[in-house]
Structures are given as structure tokens and as C-alpha cells.
Scaffold this motif. Structure first.
Motif, PDB file in Angstrom:
ATOM      1  N   TYR A 217       9.134   5.335  -5.773  1.00  0.00           N
ATOM      2  CA  TYR A 217       7.726   5.010  -5.564  1.00  0.00           C
ATOM      3  C   TYR A 217       7.247   5.608  -4.242  1.00  0.00           C
ATOM      4  O   TYR A 217       8.032   5.831  -3.319  1.00  0.00           O
ATOM      5  N   PHE A 218       5.943   5.860  -4.163  1.00  0.00           N
ATOM      6  CA  PHE A 218       5.331   6.186  -2.880  1.00  0.00           C
ATOM      7  C   PHE A 218       3.854   5.816  -2.939  1.00  0.00           C
ATOM      8  O   PHE A 218       3.244   5.770  -4.011  1.00  0.00           O
ATOM      9  N   VAL A 219       3.306   5.517  -1.765  1.00  0.00           N
ATOM     10  CA  VAL A 219       1.904   5.147  -1.664  1.00  0.00           C
ATOM     11  C   VAL A 219       1.331   5.773  -0.401  1.00  0.00           C
ATOM     12  O   VAL A 219       2.031   5.905   0.608  1.00  0.00           O
ATOM     13  N   SER A 220       0.077   6.139  -0.459  1.00  0.00           N
ATOM     14  CA  SER A 220      -0.565   6.778   0.675  1.00  0.00           C
ATOM     15  C   SER A 220      -0.778   5.779   1.813  1.00  0.00           C
ATOM     16  O   SER A 220      -1.163   4.626   1.589  1.00  0.00           O
ATOM     17  N   ARG A 221      -0.544   6.244   3.029  1.00  0.00           N
ATOM     18  CA  ARG A 221      -0.806   5.423   4.212  1.00  0.00           C
ATOM     19  C   ARG A 221      -2.254   5.541   4.672  1.00  0.00           C
ATOM     20  O   ARG A 221      -2.670   4.841   5.581  1.00  0.00           O
ATOM     21  N   GLY A 222      -2.978   6.490   4.071  1.00  0.00           N
ATOM     22  CA  GLY A 222      -4.361   6.682   4.454  1.00  0.00           C
ATOM     23  C   GLY A 222      -4.569   7.715   5.537  1.00  0.00           C
ATOM     24  O   GLY A 222      -5.715   7.995   5.922  1.00  0.00           O
ATOM     25  N   ASP A 223      -3.480   8.291   6.039  1.00  0.00           N
ATOM     26  CA  ASP A 223      -3.595   9.311   7.088  1.00  0.00           C
ATOM     27  C   ASP A 223      -3.018  10.655   6.644  1.00  0.00           C
ATOM     28  O   ASP A 223      -2.749  11.521   7.461  1.00  0.00           O
ATOM     29  N   GLY A 224      -2.832  10.799   5.334  1.00  0.00           N
ATOM     30  CA  GLY A 224      -2.262  12.032   4.798  1.00  0.00           C
ATOM     31  C   GLY A 224      -0.784  11.928   4.486  1.00  0.00           C
ATOM     32  O   GLY A 224      -0.244  12.743   3.742  1.00  0.00           O
ATOM     33  N   ALA A 225      -0.117  10.938   5.073  1.00  0.00           N
ATOM     34  CA  ALA A 225       1.311  10.722   4.834  1.00  0.00           C
ATOM     35  C   ALA A 225       1.503   9.587   3.818  1.00  0.00           C
ATOM     36  O   ALA A 225       0.547   8.900   3.439  1.00  0.00           O
ATOM     37  N   HIS A 226       2.742   9.406   3.395  1.00  0.00           N
ATOM     38  CA  HIS A 226       3.058   8.390   2.392  1.00  0.00           C
ATOM     39  C   HIS A 226       4.222   7.518   2.830  1.00  0.00           C
ATOM     40  O   HIS A 226       5.040   7.928   3.654  1.00  0.00           O
ATOM     41  N   VAL A 227       4.269   6.318   2.255  1.00  0.00           N
ATOM     42  CA  VAL A 227       5.411   5.423   2.419  1.00  0.00           C
ATOM     43  C   VAL A 227       6.214   5.477   1.122  1.00  0.00           C
ATOM     44  O   VAL A 227       5.664   5.271   0.035  1.00  0.00           O
ATOM     45  N   PHE A 228       7.494   5.754   1.234  1.00  0.00           N
ATOM     46  CA  PHE A 228       8.368   5.875   0.069  1.00  0.00           C
ATOM     47  C   PHE A 228       9.223   4.613  -0.069  1.00  0.00           C
ATOM     48  O   PHE A 228       9.699   4.061   0.928  1.00  0.00           O
ATOM     49  N   SER A 229       9.413   4.180  -1.316  1.00  0.00           N
ATOM     50  CA  SER A 229      10.150   2.938  -1.566  1.00  0.00           C
ATOM     51  C   SER A 229      11.174   3.146  -2.675  1.00  0.00           C
ATOM     52  O   SER A 229      10.961   3.952  -3.593  1.00  0.00           O
ATOM     53  N   GLU A 230      12.260   2.362  -2.580  1.00  0.00           N
ATOM     54  CA  GLU A 230      13.303   2.431  -3.605  1.00  0.00           C
ATOM     55  C   GLU A 230      13.058   1.441  -4.731  1.00  0.00           C
ATOM     56  O   GLU A 230      13.432   1.701  -5.874  1.00  0.00           O
ATOM     57  N   THR A 231      12.454   0.299  -4.406  1.00  0.00           N
ATOM     58  CA  THR A 231      12.263  -0.747  -5.408  1.00  0.00           C
ATOM     59  C   THR A 231      10.785  -1.053  -5.589  1.00  0.00           C
ATOM     60  O   THR A 231       9.950  -0.775  -4.715  1.00  0.00           O
ATOM     61  N   LEU A 232      10.469  -1.676  -6.721  1.00  0.00           N
ATOM     62  CA  LEU A 232       9.085  -2.050  -6.997  1.00  0.00           C
ATOM     63  C   LEU A 232       8.614  -3.100  -5.997  1.00  0.00           C
ATOM     64  O   LEU A 232       7.445  -3.093  -5.587  1.00  0.00           O
ATOM     65  N   GLU A 233       9.508  -3.991  -5.587  1.00  0.00           N
ATOM     66  CA  GLU A 233       9.142  -5.009  -4.601  1.00  0.00           C
ATOM     67  C   GLU A 233       8.715  -4.367  -3.281  1.00  0.00           C
ATOM     68  O   GLU A 233       7.690  -4.743  -2.694  1.00  0.00           O
ATOM     69  N   GLN A 234       9.485  -3.381  -2.821  1.00  0.00           N
ATOM     70  CA  GLN A 234       9.127  -2.674  -1.591  1.00  0.00           C
ATOM     71  C   GLN A 234       7.797  -1.926  -1.770  1.00  0.00           C
ATOM     72  O   GLN A 234       6.956  -1.899  -0.866  1.00  0.00           O
ATOM     73  N   HIS A 235       7.627  -1.339  -2.925  1.00  0.00           N
ATOM     74  CA  HIS A 235       6.412  -0.577  -3.193  1.00  0.00           C
ATOM     75  C   HIS A 235       5.188  -1.488  -3.193  1.00  0.00           C
ATOM     76  O   HIS A 235       4.145  -1.143  -2.607  1.00  0.00           O
ATOM     77  N   ASN A 236       5.297  -2.638  -3.846  1.00  0.00           N
ATOM     78  CA  ASN A 236       4.168  -3.573  -3.883  1.00  0.00           C
ATOM     79  C   ASN A 236       3.795  -4.053  -2.488  1.00  0.00           C
ATOM     80  O   ASN A 236       2.606  -4.224  -2.175  1.00  0.00           O
ATOM     81  N   ALA A 237       4.802  -4.256  -1.647  1.00  0.00           N
ATOM     82  CA  ALA A 237       4.526  -4.651  -0.265  1.00  0.00           C
ATOM     83  C   ALA A 237       3.777  -3.548   0.475  1.00  0.00           C
ATOM     84  O   ALA A 237       2.847  -3.815   1.252  1.00  0.00           O
ATOM     85  N   ALA A 238       4.171  -2.308   0.222  1.00  0.00           N
ATOM     86  CA  ALA A 238       3.494  -1.169   0.869  1.00  0.00           C
ATOM     87  C   ALA A 238       2.062  -1.040   0.347  1.00  0.00           C
ATOM     88  O   ALA A 238       1.140  -0.727   1.115  1.00  0.00           O
ATOM     89  N   VAL A 239       1.862  -1.279  -0.946  1.00  0.00           N
ATOM     90  CA  VAL A 239       0.517  -1.222  -1.521  1.00  0.00           C
ATOM     91  C   VAL A 239      -0.370  -2.286  -0.878  1.00  0.00           C
ATOM     92  O   VAL A 239      -1.531  -2.020  -0.532  1.00  0.00           O
ATOM     93  N   ARG A 240       0.174  -3.504  -0.716  1.00  0.00           N
ATOM     94  CA  ARG A 240      -0.609  -4.569  -0.083  1.00  0.00           C
ATOM     95  C   ARG A 240      -1.001  -4.189   1.345  1.00  0.00           C
ATOM     96  O   ARG A 240      -2.128  -4.409   1.786  1.00  0.00           O
ATOM     97  N   LYS A 241      -0.059  -3.577   2.056  1.00  0.00           N
ATOM     98  CA  LYS A 241      -0.305  -3.249   3.464  1.00  0.00           C
ATOM     99  C   LYS A 241      -1.278  -2.101   3.631  1.00  0.00           C
ATOM    100  O   LYS A 241      -2.197  -2.170   4.472  1.00  0.00           O
ATOM    101  N   TYR A 242      -1.102  -1.053   2.843  1.00  0.00           N
ATOM    102  CA  TYR A 242      -1.865   0.173   3.081  1.00  0.00           C
ATOM    103  C   TYR A 242      -3.077   0.359   2.162  1.00  0.00           C
ATOM    104  O   TYR A 242      -3.950   1.172   2.463  1.00  0.00           O
ATOM    105  N   ILE A 243      -3.114  -0.394   1.068  1.00  0.00           N
ATOM    106  CA  ILE A 243      -4.223  -0.236   0.135  1.00  0.00           C
ATOM    107  C   ILE A 243      -5.064  -1.512   0.044  1.00  0.00           C
ATOM    108  O   ILE A 243      -6.260  -1.511   0.380  1.00  0.00           O
ATOM    109  N   LEU A 244      -4.462  -2.605  -0.357  1.00  0.00           N
ATOM    110  CA  LEU A 244      -5.214  -3.828  -0.614  1.00  0.00           C
ATOM    111  C   LEU A 244      -5.764  -4.446   0.660  1.00  0.00           C
ATOM    112  O   LEU A 244      -6.931  -4.862   0.703  1.00  0.00           O
ATOM    113  N   ASP A 245      -4.953  -4.516   1.724  1.00  0.00           N
ATOM    114  CA  ASP A 245      -5.421  -5.105   2.976  1.00  0.00           C
ATOM    115  C   ASP A 245      -6.588  -4.330   3.549  1.00  0.00           C
ATOM    116  O   ASP A 245      -7.508  -4.885   4.132  1.00  0.00           O
ATOM    117  N   LYS A 246      -6.558  -2.982   3.410  1.00  0.00           N
ATOM    118  CA  LYS A 246      -7.640  -2.154   3.940  1.00  0.00           C
ATOM    119  C   LYS A 246      -8.933  -2.379   3.157  1.00  0.00           C
ATOM    120  O   LYS A 246     -10.015  -2.290   3.723  1.00  0.00           O
TER     121      LYS A 246
END
Length: 338
Positions: A306-335
Motif C-alpha cells: 500500500y501507499f498513500v500521498s503525504r500531500g507534498d509529492g511524496a508517499h507513505v508506504f505500508s506493509e499491512t492494511l492496518e498501517q495503510h488505514n492509519a496513514a490514510v487517516r493521518k494524511y488524507i482524512l485528518d486534512k
């Protein structure tokens, strides 16, 4: 008497030489008011013909053209002006212009096909290029020009991605089809280079699939260092029969994209939607550059799925769906809640 005549003739000759020399020096300083950035010398044009043209425009005097006629007998190479379009010097004078036209150093123009853009966007750039003769009106003509190697398998049936993203230089009156052919030859060369350097056991059956994979990578990340990681995510998903679920494929197949992907878009069954279909899409979704092709051929070895955009052109990469969902909450939903 004879002696006096000889002296007179000598002095007269010296006077003529001095007068001509002065005239030549003045000729070298004769400025021309040419406001156009480029000046085109048509076929069959002569130096004397150009002088007459500028004389008719009031930029030169009859005496200038008469002097030029003498000057060209002394410097005959300057008379051999060559057809073409030349970049006009900032402060052009008569002799410097003729030297430029005799040199044949015509102006160079450039056109850039940008990685990540579609073939339709590339066609628009092509049609807007200055001093380029337009002989391509539709992307289907781009596909028709493709000389796909016979031993690579079936020729692609869609023009998308069939131009190498790079800058191409050309001279005035070059044709659009010539540039397209060069961009396609460059693409085939780069595909072959990447294919020959590919890692073993990649889930890619042929060079066209390598191009498709490269286009997904190109659309997902513009960071050179990230592209092999993005490639590793797609390879890991393909190897485990997971859907690629990459948003650019959803967008590519939509005819009415609003700028924001909706749940209805994710459910759209168009053939490029990797949320609905397993495996690679049926064709590329953009033009690619060398870095994306190499990343497709040589992905990083990772456990990322998995990977999700950080909003600055870079991405956060994750091994598990749980890690990915946490990254989505931090970088997408919270914003979105800010």
C-alpha cells in the motif's frame, strides 16, 4: 606629361581604394530594423535579392546595394545564402545577417512531450508547436505511424503512451509526423533497454506490459527515488492476485471526471478500472520517461502493498492494511477535517 598622368592615375586609384574601403566599413555598420524574432530566407533567394528587398523597405540606400555588389565579388562565399529560418540577432547589420544566412546555421526549435501526460495532450502540444508543418490531426494517425517490432507480439491497438517523454529539437518546416516518428523510435529503444535489464520472475509477459506498468508508476509518483518502491507495490499485488487499485486508472477511463474520485467512479466497470478488474489495465494511461520504464523493469524488493500521498509529492508506504488505514487517516482524512 606621361609622368604626371601616371601620378594622377596612381592617386586616383588610391582614392578609389580608400573610398571603396570606407564604403565597405560603412556597409559593415549598416543596421537593419528587423523586429521579427525569426527571419525566413526562401529557396532561390540571393544576397543581392535580399539587399533589394531591404532597399524597397527603405532600410537601405541604392549606394548600399551597389557597394554590396562589389563586396560580394571580394567575398563570394557571402553571396551563397541558404534557405531556412534563422534567429534574428539583437542588433542585425547587413553583413552579419548575410554571414548568418550563408552559414546555414538555421534556428533550432524544441518540443517537449511530458511524462505523465496523455497522448491527446501530447497531440495538442504538437499542434501548437511553432514553425512545425502540421500533418497529424488525430491520435489515430500517431498509432498508424508506429513501427512495432514484429517479434514483440501484436501491435498495440490504442495510441496511448506510444511517444517517449523527452525534448525533441527540429528546424522550421519539419513535419509533425517526423517528430512523432522520432519520439516513437526513442520509446521503442528505451523499452528494449529496460526489457533487457529486467529482473527475473517479473509478472510482466511482454514489453507492452512493461510500458503499461511504467505508465502506472509515472502517474503515481513524480519522485525518482520513489518509483522503484511504487513498482514494488504493484509487483507484490500482481504476484498475490490483489487488484492494483490505483486511482489514475479509474480517472483515465472516465469521460466526465469532476476532479474528485467518487464511490461511483470506483465502481465504474470501464476496462481501465483496476478497482474492478484484476491485473494490468489493457493499455498505458500516459506517456512515460526512462526512469519509469527502468522502475518497471527493476522494482525495489519490499514487503509493501500500500501507499498513500503525504500531500507534498511524496508517499507513505505500508506493509499491512492496518498501517495503510492509519496513514490514510493521518494524511488524507485528518486534512479534510482541518
Amino acid at each position: 606629361m606621361i609622368k604626371k598622368l601616371a601620378v594622377f592615375l596612381l592617386l586616383a586609384g588610391i582614392a578609389v581604394v580608400l573610398a571603396v574601403g570606407y564604403g565597405f566599413s560603412q556597409l559593415a555598420q549598416r543596421q537593419l530594423a528587423i523586429s521579427e524574432r525569426y527571419f525566413t530566407v526562401p529557396a532561390g533567394t540571393s544576397a543581392r535579392g535580399l539587399c533589394q528587398q531591404w532597399l524597397a523597405q527603405g532600410q537601405l540606400k541604392t549606394w548600399d546595394c551597389q557597394l554590396l555588389r562589389l563586396y560580394l565579388k571580394w567575398q563570394p562565399d557571402l553571396a551563397k545564402v541558404r534557405q531556412g529560418t534563422y534567429q534574428t540577432p539583437d542588433k542585425p547589420d547587413l553583413l552579419s545577417l548575410l554571414r548568418l544566412f550563408a552559414s546555414g546555421e538555421v534556428a533550432q526549435f524544441s518540443l517537449t512531450f511530458i511524462d505523465g501526460e496523455t497522448v491527446q495532450q501530447a497531440l495538442t502540444r504538437l499542434q501548437q508547436a511553432e514553425f512545425l508543418r502540421q500533418d497529424i490531426n488525430d491520435t489515430s494517425q500517431i498509432l498508424a505511424l508506429l513501427n512495432w517490432p514484429a517479434d514483440w507480439g501484436a501491435k498495440p491497438q490504442h495510441p496511448e503512451g506510444l511517444l517517449f517523454a523527452d525534448t525533441y529539437f527540429y528546424t522550421a518546416d519539419s513535419t509533425a509526423s517526423q517528430l512523432v516518428t522520432r519520439a516513437q523510435q526513442a520509446l521503442l529503444h528505451q523499452i528494449e533497454l529496460a526489457w533487457q535489464q529486467r529482473q527475473g520472475a517479473l509478472p510482466l509477459q511482454n514489453r507492452y506490459q512493461l510500458l503499461i506498468m511504467a505508465s502506472l508508476i509515472e502517474k503515481e509518483s513524480g519522485l525518482l527515488a520513489e518509483k522503484p518502491l511504487v513498482s514494488s507495490v504493484f509487483v507484490n499485488r500482481l504476484n498475490t492476485n490483489m487488484r492494483l487499485q490505483t486511482d489514475p486508472t479509474v480517472i483515465y477511463g472516465l469521460t466526465d471526471y469532476s476532479g474528485r474520485i467518487t464511490y461511483a467512479d470506483l465502481r465504474n466497470p470501464h476496462p481501465y478500472n483496476t478497482y474492478r478488474h484484476h491485473g494490468l489495465p489493457p493499455g498505458p494511461i500516459s506517456l512515460v520517461g526512462a526512469s519509469a520504464l527502468l522502475a518497471a523493469a527493476q522494482p525495489d524488493v519490499s514487503d509493501y502493498f500500500y501507499f498513500v500521498s503525504r500531500g507534498d509529492g511524496a508517499h507513505v508506504f505500508s506493509e499491512t492494511l492496518e498501517q495503510h488505514n492509519a496513514a490514510v487517516r493521518k494524511y488524507i482524512l485528518d486534512k479534510k477535517d482541518d
